[in-house]
Design a protein around this motif. Sequence first.
Motif, PDB file in Angstrom:
ATOM      1  N   ALA A 113     -20.899 -50.983  24.363  1.00 16.79           N
ATOM      2  CA  ALA A 113     -21.667 -50.994  25.531  1.00 16.79           C
ATOM      3  C   ALA A 113     -21.386 -52.519  26.057  1.00 16.79           C
ATOM      4  O   ALA A 113     -21.224 -53.341  25.575  1.00 16.79           O
ATOM      5  CB  ALA A 113     -23.293 -51.096  25.141  1.00 16.79           C
ATOM      6  N   ILE A 114     -21.445 -52.386  27.413  1.00 16.48           N
ATOM      7  CA  ILE A 114     -21.007 -53.752  28.207  1.00 16.48           C
ATOM      8  C   ILE A 114     -22.352 -54.480  28.654  1.00 16.48           C
ATOM      9  O   ILE A 114     -22.328 -55.897  28.322  1.00 16.48           O
ATOM     10  CB  ILE A 114     -20.033 -53.255  29.345  1.00 16.48           C
ATOM     11  N   ALA A 115     -23.308 -53.666  29.202  1.00 15.69           N
ATOM     12  CA  ALA A 115     -24.365 -54.447  29.668  1.00 15.69           C
ATOM     13  C   ALA A 115     -25.571 -53.391  30.088  1.00 15.69           C
ATOM     14  O   ALA A 115     -25.165 -52.219  30.156  1.00 15.69           O
ATOM     15  CB  ALA A 115     -24.113 -55.143  30.921  1.00 15.69           C
ATOM     16  N   ALA A 116     -26.987 -53.898  30.055  1.00 15.39           N
ATOM     17  CA  ALA A 116     -27.972 -53.046  30.618  1.00 15.39           C
ATOM     18  C   ALA A 116     -28.046 -52.908  32.045  1.00 15.39           C
ATOM     19  O   ALA A 116     -27.739 -53.944  32.567  1.00 15.39           O
ATOM     20  CB  ALA A 116     -29.143 -53.442  29.823  1.00 15.39           C
ATOM     21  N   LEU A 117     -28.034 -51.497  32.756  1.00 14.58           N
ATOM     22  CA  LEU A 117     -28.106 -51.411  33.845  1.00 14.58           C
ATOM     23  C   LEU A 117     -29.603 -51.217  34.526  1.00 14.58           C
ATOM     24  O   LEU A 117     -29.788 -51.606  35.792  1.00 14.58           O
ATOM     25  CB  LEU A 117     -27.451 -50.324  34.504  1.00 14.58           C
ATOM     26  N   GLY A 118     -30.550 -50.900  33.635  1.00 14.05           N
ATOM     27  CA  GLY A 118     -31.921 -50.669  34.332  1.00 14.05           C
ATOM     28  C   GLY A 118     -32.905 -50.334  33.230  1.00 14.05           C
ATOM     29  O   GLY A 118     -32.635 -49.975  32.058  1.00 14.05           O
ATOM     30  N   SER A 119     -34.063 -50.587  33.440  1.00 16.69           N
ATOM     31  CA  SER A 119     -35.192 -50.449  32.815  1.00 16.69           C
ATOM     32  C   SER A 119     -36.514 -50.112  33.726  1.00 16.69           C
ATOM     33  O   SER A 119     -37.209 -50.912  33.975  1.00 16.69           O
ATOM     34  CB  SER A 119     -35.844 -51.549  31.983  1.00 16.69           C
ATOM     35  N   MET A 120     -36.608 -48.795  33.731  1.00 16.97           N
ATOM     36  CA  MET A 120     -37.538 -48.131  34.719  1.00 16.97           C
ATOM     37  C   MET A 120     -38.450 -46.803  34.012  1.00 16.97           C
ATOM     38  O   MET A 120     -37.890 -46.311  33.152  1.00 16.97           O
ATOM     39  CB  MET A 120     -37.023 -47.754  36.276  1.00 16.97           C
ATOM     40  N   PRO A 121     -39.535 -46.652  34.317  1.00 15.21           N
ATOM     41  CA  PRO A 121     -40.053 -45.323  33.752  1.00 15.21           C
ATOM     42  C   PRO A 121     -39.566 -44.159  34.465  1.00 15.21           C
ATOM     43  O   PRO A 121     -39.079 -44.118  35.516  1.00 15.21           O
ATOM     44  CB  PRO A 121     -41.621 -45.518  34.211  1.00 15.21           C
ATOM     45  N   ASN A 122     -39.304 -43.349  33.346  1.00 10.60           N
ATOM     46  CA  ASN A 122     -38.939 -41.955  33.827  1.00 10.60           C
ATOM     47  C   ASN A 122     -40.151 -40.691  33.496  1.00 10.60           C
ATOM     48  O   ASN A 122     -40.849 -41.139  32.452  1.00 10.60           O
ATOM     49  CB  ASN A 122     -37.867 -41.425  32.824  1.00 10.60           C
ATOM     50  N   TYR A 123     -40.436 -40.194  34.499  1.00 10.38           N
ATOM     51  CA  TYR A 123     -41.456 -38.918  34.518  1.00 10.38           C
ATOM     52  C   TYR A 123     -41.251 -37.764  34.034  1.00 10.38           C
ATOM     53  O   TYR A 123     -40.287 -37.307  34.748  1.00 10.38           O
ATOM     54  CB  TYR A 123     -42.477 -39.043  35.667  1.00 10.38           C
ATOM     55  N   LEU A 124     -42.121 -37.315  33.447  1.00  8.08           N
ATOM     56  CA  LEU A 124     -42.147 -35.604  32.985  1.00  8.08           C
ATOM     57  C   LEU A 124     -42.804 -34.976  34.141  1.00  8.08           C
ATOM     58  O   LEU A 124     -44.064 -35.201  34.105  1.00  8.08           O
ATOM     59  CB  LEU A 124     -42.229 -35.343  31.793  1.00  8.08           C
ATOM     60  N   LEU A 125     -42.395 -34.232  35.016  1.00  7.65           N
ATOM     61  CA  LEU A 125     -43.077 -33.840  36.253  1.00  7.65           C
ATOM     62  C   LEU A 125     -43.005 -32.127  35.803  1.00  7.65           C
ATOM     63  O   LEU A 125     -41.984 -31.488  35.331  1.00  7.65           O
ATOM     64  CB  LEU A 125     -42.334 -34.093  37.323  1.00  7.65           C
ATOM     65  N   THR A 126     -44.053 -31.619  36.712  1.00  4.46           N
ATOM     66  CA  THR A 126     -43.903 -30.190  36.673  1.00  4.46           C
ATOM     67  C   THR A 126     -44.999 -29.678  38.009  1.00  4.46           C
ATOM     68  O   THR A 126     -45.565 -30.277  38.590  1.00  4.46           O
ATOM     69  CB  THR A 126     -44.732 -29.478  35.557  1.00  4.46           C
ATOM     70  N   ASN A 127     -44.244 -28.364  38.401  1.00  2.00           N
ATOM     71  CA  ASN A 127     -45.214 -27.861  39.551  1.00  2.00           C
ATOM     72  C   ASN A 127     -46.121 -26.661  39.031  1.00  2.00           C
ATOM     73  O   ASN A 127     -46.781 -25.734  39.699  1.00  2.00           O
ATOM     74  CB  ASN A 127     -44.197 -27.250  40.656  1.00  2.00           C
ATOM     75  N   ASN A 128     -46.210 -26.556  37.613  1.00  2.70           N
ATOM     76  CA  ASN A 128     -47.104 -25.714  36.856  1.00  2.70           C
ATOM     77  C   ASN A 128     -48.498 -26.059  36.703  1.00  2.70           C
ATOM     78  O   ASN A 128     -48.511 -27.003  36.105  1.00  2.70           O
ATOM     79  CB  ASN A 128     -46.524 -25.234  35.691  1.00  2.70           C
ATOM     80  N   PRO A 129     -49.475 -25.698  37.561  1.00  6.25           N
ATOM     81  CA  PRO A 129     -50.644 -26.226  37.505  1.00  6.25           C
ATOM     82  C   PRO A 129     -51.381 -26.319  36.103  1.00  6.25           C
ATOM     83  O   PRO A 129     -52.353 -26.743  35.840  1.00  6.25           O
ATOM     84  CB  PRO A 129     -51.560 -25.573  38.618  1.00  6.25           C
ATOM     85  N   ASN A 130     -50.845 -25.101  35.210  1.00  8.33           N
ATOM     86  CA  ASN A 130     -51.510 -25.022  34.121  1.00  8.33           C
ATOM     87  C   ASN A 130     -51.014 -25.914  32.762  1.00  8.33           C
ATOM     88  O   ASN A 130     -51.777 -26.168  31.999  1.00  8.33           O
ATOM     89  CB  ASN A 130     -51.268 -23.625  33.547  1.00  8.33           C
ATOM     90  N   ILE A 131     -50.160 -26.980  33.464  1.00  7.90           N
ATOM     91  CA  ILE A 131     -49.713 -27.812  32.373  1.00  7.90           C
ATOM     92  C   ILE A 131     -50.356 -29.080  32.636  1.00  7.90           C
ATOM     93  O   ILE A 131     -49.948 -29.649  33.700  1.00  7.90           O
ATOM     94  CB  ILE A 131     -48.081 -27.737  32.495  1.00  7.90           C
ATOM     95  N   LYS A 132     -51.061 -29.708  31.825  1.00 11.99           N
ATOM     96  CA  LYS A 132     -51.655 -31.018  31.762  1.00 11.99           C
ATOM     97  C   LYS A 132     -51.106 -31.854  30.743  1.00 11.99           C
ATOM     98  O   LYS A 132     -51.096 -32.950  31.168  1.00 11.99           O
ATOM     99  CB  LYS A 132     -53.024 -30.881  31.666  1.00 11.99           C
ATOM    100  N   THR A 133     -50.494 -31.326  29.712  1.00 12.99           N
ATOM    101  CA  THR A 133     -50.021 -32.235  28.287  1.00 12.99           C
ATOM    102  C   THR A 133     -48.971 -31.473  27.918  1.00 12.99           C
ATOM    103  O   THR A 133     -48.555 -30.360  28.338  1.00 12.99           O
ATOM    104  CB  THR A 133     -51.201 -32.421  27.249  1.00 12.99           C
ATOM    105  N   LEU A 134     -48.131 -32.137  27.080  1.00  9.18           N
ATOM    106  CA  LEU A 134     -47.081 -31.555  26.379  1.00  9.18           C
ATOM    107  C   LEU A 134     -47.399 -30.321  25.699  1.00  9.18           C
ATOM    108  O   LEU A 134     -46.563 -29.249  25.577  1.00  9.18           O
ATOM    109  CB  LEU A 134     -46.472 -32.392  25.457  1.00  9.18           C
ATOM    110  N   LYS A 135     -48.628 -30.137  25.211  1.00  7.69           N
ATOM    111  CA  LYS A 135     -48.885 -28.786  24.474  1.00  7.69           C
ATOM    112  C   LYS A 135     -48.968 -27.706  25.201  1.00  7.69           C
ATOM    113  O   LYS A 135     -49.238 -26.765  24.694  1.00  7.69           O
ATOM    114  CB  LYS A 135     -50.068 -29.306  23.523  1.00  7.69           C
ATOM    115  N   ASP A 136     -49.032 -27.705  26.308  1.00  6.94           N
ATOM    116  CA  ASP A 136     -49.245 -26.711  27.459  1.00  6.94           C
ATOM    117  C   ASP A 136     -48.094 -26.026  27.796  1.00  6.94           C
ATOM    118  O   ASP A 136     -48.059 -24.846  28.528  1.00  6.94           O
ATOM    119  CB  ASP A 136     -49.844 -27.143  28.677  1.00  6.94           C
ATOM    120  N   PHE A 137     -46.814 -26.643  27.450  1.00  3.46           N
ATOM    121  CA  PHE A 137     -45.492 -26.111  27.464  1.00  3.46           C
ATOM    122  C   PHE A 137     -45.319 -24.673  26.861  1.00  3.46           C
ATOM    123  O   PHE A 137     -45.812 -24.661  25.811  1.00  3.46           O
ATOM    124  CB  PHE A 137     -44.309 -26.970  27.323  1.00  3.46           C
ATOM    125  N   SER A 138     -44.679 -23.604  27.370  1.00  2.38           N
ATOM    126  CA  SER A 138     -44.597 -22.300  26.656  1.00  2.38           C
ATOM    127  C   SER A 138     -43.210 -21.974  26.837  1.00  2.38           C
ATOM    128  O   SER A 138     -42.326 -22.738  27.535  1.00  2.38           O
ATOM    129  CB  SER A 138     -45.246 -21.252  26.979  1.00  2.38           C
TER     130      SER A 138
END
Length: 234
Positions: A113-138
Amino acid sequence: MATPFKRSALTLLAATLAAGALFSSGARAEGKISIAQQFGIGYLILDVVRDQQLIEKHGKAQGLEIKVDWNSISGATAMNEALLTGALDVVSAGVPPMLTVWDRTKGKQNVKAIAALGSMPNYLLTNNPNIKTLKDFSDKDRIAVPAAGVGFQSRTLQIETARQFGDDQFKKFDNISVSLPHPDATAALIAGGSEINSHFSSPPFQYQALQNPNVHKVLSSYDILGGPATFNVL
């Protein structure tokens, strides 16, 4: 306006890449260095290096005329493969694929590795209204990530999956993960109607997607990792 710290970081990065051209066998023969970056704000520093021709500038300071070949590639798997075959000299990716290629090449090509480029949050998004938490994925859902199974988003998802379902289940969602570039995944998420109904995204794409009322956030990488963590390295 760039702060003195940011200007110093850019200078150091550009000088390091220029120095790398001196030691690359291909670069010595051709005076050329090939660099690839992915899509998103996390790679903005490379846009600045390219647009201001900082590698060429610092190469001249070292007595070397350097031609820089810039490429855009999505996904750590493609990045690592191109690096290992010699098609590219420098690639940009997340920490997990960097550690993978470092381990594979230790004592051989010795990729580092040469250098770090970034430190930002990554979001898990969905357009499925029934998914509220990770346990709701099927099995009917599909999660888009840049590099299924190996990239930063996939590895982060595996960490949280192991926490919630047990260590032996860390790959539980690998079978519904699909490798797709962030721009394409964002378009699919916003449009709806496709098999891609979720996306482990990154800035700025996640913010664009969240402007759509049908898209919501399930979790953030900061929730999983306990706060800021470097996700892009060069």
